[in-house]
Each structure stands twice: as C-alpha cells, then as structure tokens.
Enzyme design. Structure first.
Site, PDB file in Angstrom:
ATOM      1  N   CYS A  52     -21.671  14.254  32.386  1.00 14.94           N
ATOM      2  CA  CYS A  52     -21.263  15.261  31.327  1.00 14.94           C
ATOM      3  C   CYS A  52     -20.371  14.594  30.307  1.00 14.94           C
ATOM      4  CB  CYS A  52     -20.346  16.207  32.104  1.00 14.94           C
ATOM      5  SG  CYS A  52     -18.836  15.751  32.523  1.00 14.94           S
ATOM      6  N   ALA A  55     -17.122  13.116  31.289  1.00 20.54           N
ATOM      7  CA  ALA A  55     -17.463  11.848  31.893  1.00 20.54           C
ATOM      8  C   ALA A  55     -17.600  10.778  31.050  1.00 20.54           C
ATOM      9  CB  ALA A  55     -18.581  11.906  32.779  1.00 20.54           C
ATOM     10  N   ARG A  86     -15.633   4.267  38.786  1.00 19.68           N
ATOM     11  CA  ARG A  86     -16.527   3.517  37.848  1.00 19.68           C
ATOM     12  C   ARG A  86     -16.090   1.856  37.957  1.00 19.68           C
ATOM     13  NH1 ARG A  86     -15.557   3.263  32.245  1.00 19.68           N
ATOM     14  NH2 ARG A  86     -17.281   2.545  30.939  1.00 19.68           N
ATOM     15  N   HIS A 185     -18.991  10.021  24.753  1.00 22.87           N
ATOM     16  CA  HIS A 185     -18.738   8.923  23.778  1.00 22.87           C
ATOM     17  C   HIS A 185     -18.251   9.240  22.552  1.00 22.87           C
ATOM     18  CE1 HIS A 185     -22.127   7.079  26.701  1.00 22.87           C
ATOM     19  NE2 HIS A 185     -20.938   7.139  27.065  1.00 22.87           N
TER      20      HIS A 185
HETATM   21 FE1  CFM Z   1     -22.425   1.903  28.105  1.00 24.07          FE
HETATM   22 FE2  CFM Z   1     -23.997   1.795  29.889  1.00 24.07          FE
HETATM   23 FE3  CFM Z   1     -21.942   3.922  29.296  1.00 24.07          FE
HETATM   24 FE4  CFM Z   1     -21.167   1.414  30.239  1.00 24.07          FE
HETATM   25 FE5  CFM Z   1     -21.077   2.608  32.810  1.00 24.07          FE
HETATM   26 FE6  CFM Z   1     -23.745   2.897  32.300  1.00 24.07          FE
HETATM   27 FE7  CFM Z   1     -22.141   4.925  31.840  1.00 24.07          FE
HETATM   28 MO1  CFM Z   1     -22.336   4.214  34.450  1.00 24.07          MO
HETATM   29  S1  CFM Z   1     -22.873  -0.018  29.503  1.00 24.07           S
HETATM   30  S2  CFM Z   1     -20.349   2.806  28.673  1.00 24.07           S
HETATM   31  S3  CFM Z   1     -19.886   1.038  31.718  1.00 24.07           S
HETATM   32  S4  CFM Z   1     -24.047   3.228  28.274  1.00 24.07           S
HETATM   33  S5  CFM Z   1     -22.445   1.921  34.155  1.00 24.07           S
HETATM   34  S6  CFM Z   1     -25.311   1.677  31.446  1.00 24.07           S
HETATM   35  S7  CFM Z   1     -23.715   4.834  32.685  1.00 24.07           S
HETATM   36  S8  CFM Z   1     -20.531   4.651  33.092  1.00 24.07           S
HETATM   37  S9  CFM Z   1     -21.630   5.972  29.916  1.00 24.07           S
HETATM   38  C1  HCA Z   2     -20.417   8.582  34.848  1.00 28.57           C
HETATM   39  C2  HCA Z   2     -20.059   7.320  35.523  1.00 28.57           C
HETATM   40  C3  HCA Z   2     -21.256   6.308  36.110  1.00 28.57           C
HETATM   41  C4  HCA Z   2     -21.700   7.072  37.328  1.00 28.57           C
HETATM   42  C5  HCA Z   2     -22.353   6.160  38.026  1.00 28.57           C
HETATM   43  C6  HCA Z   2     -23.459   6.421  39.203  1.00 28.57           C
HETATM   44  C7  HCA Z   2     -20.438   5.020  36.609  1.00 28.57           C
HETATM   45  O1  HCA Z   2     -21.724   8.588  34.294  1.00 28.57           O
HETATM   46  O2  HCA Z   2     -19.697   9.494  34.984  1.00 28.57           O
HETATM   47  O3  HCA Z   2     -24.267   7.140  38.671  1.00 28.57           O
HETATM   48  O4  HCA Z   2     -23.648   5.497  40.070  1.00 28.57           O
HETATM   49  O5  HCA Z   2     -20.967   4.106  36.009  1.00 28.57           O
HETATM   50  O6  HCA Z   2     -19.296   5.132  37.050  1.00 28.57           O
HETATM   51  O7  HCA Z   2     -21.984   6.215  35.045  1.00 28.57           O
END
Ligand code: CFM
Ligand code: HCA
Length: 533
Positions: A52, A55, A86, A185
């Site tokens: 979401c 998150a 995370r 983001h």
């Molecule tokens: Fe960038 Fe990602 Fe993300 Fe990320 Fe992550 Fe991710 Fe995420 Mo999980 S590099 S910031 S550190 S888009 S692993 S592939 S999904 S938390 S929002």
């Molecule tokens: C998020 C965090 C997450 C979830 C990871 C997963 C992460 O999206 O809220 O689904 O295993 O990197 O911790 O992306």
C-alpha cells in the site's frame, strides 16, 4: 513464450482478460520495447504481491532514516507490519546520535478514535515521544482510517513543531492512495523535499561528493557501496535513505552529483533536486559486477580527473581479483540454468545482471508496481497517460533556488552531454531482456503457477507472499526483497555472496526430492520434467 502467455490468460473472464493481456507481454523486439500495461489497479479477486501507499512512504522511503522518530497514526497492525521487516539495516555512525528504529511507534488507533476523531491522541503521542526521547525530528504517517475520518495530521504537526521547537512533519500516505506502494514513494519524496532537503547549508569539504538516491541498505547493501566509495576517495553525503541520518539528508544538497539506484522510488527527488539546486543525476546499478564497474567508471568520468579515473580502475582490478575465482567456480554449475524474477519496482531488472554474470538465463521477469518507464525506458515518459489514480498525488512546483542553484554543475552537465555522456538516463528492463522472454506486470499467483508448470525455472527471485507457493512446487525461491536473512548482494563482496548462494540453491538435490502427496511414488520429480515451451 506466446503459448505460455495464452495459457496464463486462458482462465480469465473477458474484462480481466482485456486488462491482463496488456500486462503480459512477449518481449519480441527488445531494442524497441512494446507498450506494457503498468501502474494500474489490480483486478479485484486476483492475488497480487503489491503493498500500500503507507508501506511505500513510511516503510520504504522515509522509515529507514534512523534518528527521525517515526510515528504511525493508525491501528497497531500498520506500525507492526512496517517495523524493520524489510531488513533495512542501521547503525549509529557518529557520537551522540540515536537510532530509534528498534522502536515501532504508533498511536494505536481504536474504535473510539474512529468515532470521535484521533487528533488529540496524535498530539499526545507526539508530546509523549518528545518527552521520552528528545529527537531532532518527528515524522507522522497517516494510515487508511485517518483519511476516512478526516484527521488533519498536518495541522497537528505544525502546532507541535511550534510548541516543541523541533522539526515535526506529516505524510498523507493513507494506504488506499494510488494503486500500490508507488504512490507512497511519490508522497514521501515530496515530503522529504519540503521538510528536510536544504535545511543545512554547511559546506562539505571534499573534492568528489555525491548522493546515492534509491538505496535502502537492505541486508547491508549500502555499507558495501560505502566501502567501495571510500576506497575510491569519493564522499557520499547522503544515501537516500539507507543507513542515513537526519543531518545527512538536510545537508545532501551540497553534493556535486546524484546517482540513482532505484529509479522507481526516487526519480522525483532526483528531478526536484536538479531543478532547485542544479545537481545533475544519472542512473547507476551496483547489483552485479558489470553494473558496479560501469557505474564507478561513469562517476569517475563525470568528475573527469585522471587521478580519480586511475584510482577507480585500481579498485576495480583489486576487487575483481577476489570476485573472479568465485565466479569461475560457480559458473561451472550455474551456466545455462534459468531464473524468473518478480520483484517490486527495480530489482526484477537489477538482479538480471547478477544472474547473467553466472551464465544464467532470465526467462521471465516483472515488477509489482513499476511504471511504463521502468519497463520501456524513460523515453516513453511523454506518452504515459496520467490517470485519475496518479493525478491524486501532488506534483510539487519547483523552481531554481535564486541563491543556491549551482550553475557550474549545469555547465559541466552541458559540456559532458556534448561529448556523448548521458544524464537522466534509464533505459528500462525490457531492452536488456532477451528476445521472446516473458514480461509480466503485477503477476498473479495463477500466472506464477502456470509459469512454473511450463518452464520449471531453476530458481525464482520473489517475495514472502509467494515464496512458499513456489517452493511447494519444487522450485527454490530467493527472496529478493529481504534476502532471506542473507546479503549484502550489492557491489563486489555482495556479488560473491550472491553467486555462492544461488549456486548452493540451484545445485541442491533437495528440490528434486519434493513430491506432492498426490503424486504416484514412481512419478518423476517435478524439477526433472521441465521442458521450455
Ligand atoms: Fe526500489 Fe524496489 Fe521499492 Fe526498493 Fe524494497 Fe522492492 Fe519495495 Mo520490497 S528497490 S524501493 S528496497 S522499488 S525490495 S524492488 S518492493 S521494499 S518499494
Ligand atoms: C513492502 C515491503 C516489501 C515486502 C516484501 C515481500 C519489502 O512492499 O511493503 O513482499 O516479500 O521489501 O519488505 O516490498
């Protein structure tokens, strides 16, 4: 691949089929990627891995700043979910600093607050947190019910900022805003820019100084990148936002260059900093040795000093002497094996480099919530249609700072561009993928199961929501979000860790022994029956 695509889409009713057809593509012309459906609502009923907006904002972009005190205004589950799950690593780096991330702070919203309003509770929570910890800054995050009942977190923050004399600011990142964490983001970038960037103009006395945007220190990745830059003699002022402090962020506009790791989560910040302060940016990737080498060389080229260019070569040569023997060894076993990657908004692309290093083939990949530019490259940006869900997210109007805009950076950028150097340059995932591979946005569990049935990849890189679905089908799954307690995987030492881990996972015989109870005793083990369609 076309046949696999058909089989994935086969069961959907008409409306769902129309939508999913746009999100599942065969990469027929990698150099001119086809248009993919992305950043749109998930069809209700489909099992998605998305998260979401809260998150994306609190959990991903701002939550990792270790000495800001983060308060979740909402039910306790939201704070719990985003409490270091995370694996964003942290440690105090300067004397006198505090790391608050061991704590999860929440207003613990109850039914009462839903009925009568939660602003008083929030005010009280901020006061209590301040009395207890005396932090430099407090940041407040709205969860779904906050938006529904209409609590005005921003006026509470303004009031408390005045009262306490510290920086207090809020984020309207209610979970339901936008279609995924991607909206969070953008909200986070806007807030960090408004409330933190540019507050401290203390000059940074270092010849080469940069920021790394979109690196969150999962499993210690940022620390490995720090190590390499320290060897090269380049100062990282701020890593947004892995293992970073409030002071680093308020001072990071003093950098000469921004390099962007995760384009999806932080392209907004790169653009806003360039507009206001004149700091140029380009895309880098420290996942995989090819990407790491290329990125280091490009940064040295940007500064253009021979001494730095030579130093970078020396570091690369030394580090590679450690990487090479490991890579040569694992490749004898990994060469020709296959992988599929379904992760977030950048890793499904970045990790392809590591697999390619090992001679492995990525047969299918997709993001959970990335936009078309992350798939097809930034040149499609002008043609992306902004829908109602995206229009909900504020676009800040930024102008050049009359005093602090650094015109010399802009001049350097211009002359480098004339010499063929590229800035603001993300080419996207599809250009790098082989012809006839599958590209799948926001993959569903049904599609994933079909993919495994048909391709039986040797390993799948994914997240916790589908890890065990995959493993029950006899395929090892490497979590590319949390790294399953492993890492770092960035840079040179990270590459070595990753090669060894993938070698171990794909060479293990245990996956060939998995057999579901309903299979006949004499059935061939799942992993041996694979045939690539
Ligand atoms: Fe960038 Fe990602 Fe993300 Fe990320 Fe992550 Fe991710 Fe995420 Mo999980 S590099 S910031 S550190 S888009 S692993 S592939 S999904 S938390 S929002
Ligand atoms: C998020 C965090 C997450 C979830 C990871 C997963 C992460 O999206 O809220 O689904 O295993 O990197 O911790 O992306």
């Amino acid at each position: 691949a076309a046949e696999a695509r058909e089989q994935m889409l086969d069961i959907y009713p008409k409306k769902t089929l129309r939508k999913r057809s746009k999100q599942i593509l065969v990469n027929e012309t990698p150099s001119t990627p086809a248009e993919i459906g992305a950043n749109s609502r998930t069809v209700p009923g489909i099992i998605t891995q998305r998260g979401c907006s809260y998150a994306g904002c609190k959990g991903v972009v701002i939550g990792p700043i270790y000495d800001v005190l983060h308060i979740t205004h909402g039910p306790i589950g939201c704070g719990w979910y985003s409490w270091l799950s995370r694996r964003n690593m942290n440690k105090i780096r300067k004397e006198g600093e505090t790391n608050y991330l061991q704590y999860s702070m929440s207003t613990d919203m109850q039914e009462d607050h839903i009925v009568f309003g939660g602003e008083k509770q929030l005010e009280q929570a901020i006061q209590e947190a301040y009395d207890e910890f005396k932090p430099k800054a407090i940041s407040v995050y709205a969860t779904c019910p906050v938006g529904l009942i209409g609590d005005d977190i921003h006026s509470v923050c303004r009031k408390m900022k005045e009262k306490l004399g510290i920086n207090v600011f809020g984020f309207s990142c209610e979970g339901y805003k936008g279609v995924s964490q991607s909206a969070g983001h953008h909200i986070a970038n806007n807030g960090v820019f408004k409330h933190m960037i540019g507050l401290d103009d203390t000059p940074v006395d270092f010849k080469y100084k940069i920021n790394i945007l979109g690196e969150y220190n999962i499993g210690g990745d940022a620390w490995e990148i720090d190590r390499i830059f320290a060897l090269c003699g380049i100062k990282i002022i701020g890593t947004l936002s892995g293992g970073v402090s409030y002071d680093d962020i308020t001072n990071c506009h003093m950098a000469d260059l921004n390099v962007v790791m995760c384009h999806r989560s932080i392209n907004y910040m790169a653009e806003m900093m360039e507009t206001k302060f004149g700091i140029p940016w380009f895309k880098v990737n420290f996942i995989g040795i090819e990407g790491t080498k290329k990125s280091l060389r490009k940064i040295a080229q940007y500064f253009g000093d021979k001494a730095l260019i030579d130093k970078v070569e020396e570091v690369i040569a030394k580090e590679m002497s450690e990487v090479r023997p490991v890579l040569e060894d694992v490749t004898t076993r990994t060469q020709g094996k296959t992988a599929a990657l379904f992760v977030g908004g950048s890793r499904a692309h970045h990790y392809q480099d590591l697999f390619n290093d090992m001679g492995m083939q990525v047969i299918a990949a997709g993001y959970e919530f990335a936009h078309r530019d992350d798939y097809e490259g930034r040149d499609v940006l002008p043609s992306i249609k902004v829908d109602a869900d995206s229009r909900n997210i504020e676009e800040l109007k930024i102008e050049a700072d009359p005093e602090r805009y650094n015109a010399s950076h802009a001049e350097r950028k211009k002359s480098l561009e004339e010499a063929g150097f590229t800035f603001e340059d993300y080419e996207g995932m599809m250009r790098q993928m082989a012809k006839d591979t599958l590209v799948i946005d926001d993959i569903s569990h049904h599609e994933l199961e079909k993919l495994i049935e048909l391709y039986k990849p040797n390993v799948i890189g994914s997240g916790v929501k589908d890890k065990y679905v995959i493993e029950k089908m006899g395929v090892p799954c490497k979590q590319l979000h949390s790294y399953d307690y492993g890492g770092p995987y960035a840079g040179f030492k990270g590459a070595i860790n990753f090669y060894k881990e993938i070698d171990r996972m794909t060479s293990s015989k245990v996956w060939q022994l998995t057999r579901a109870p309903w299979h006949e005793a004499g059935d061939a083990p799942a992993t041996e029956t694979a045939e690539v369609p």
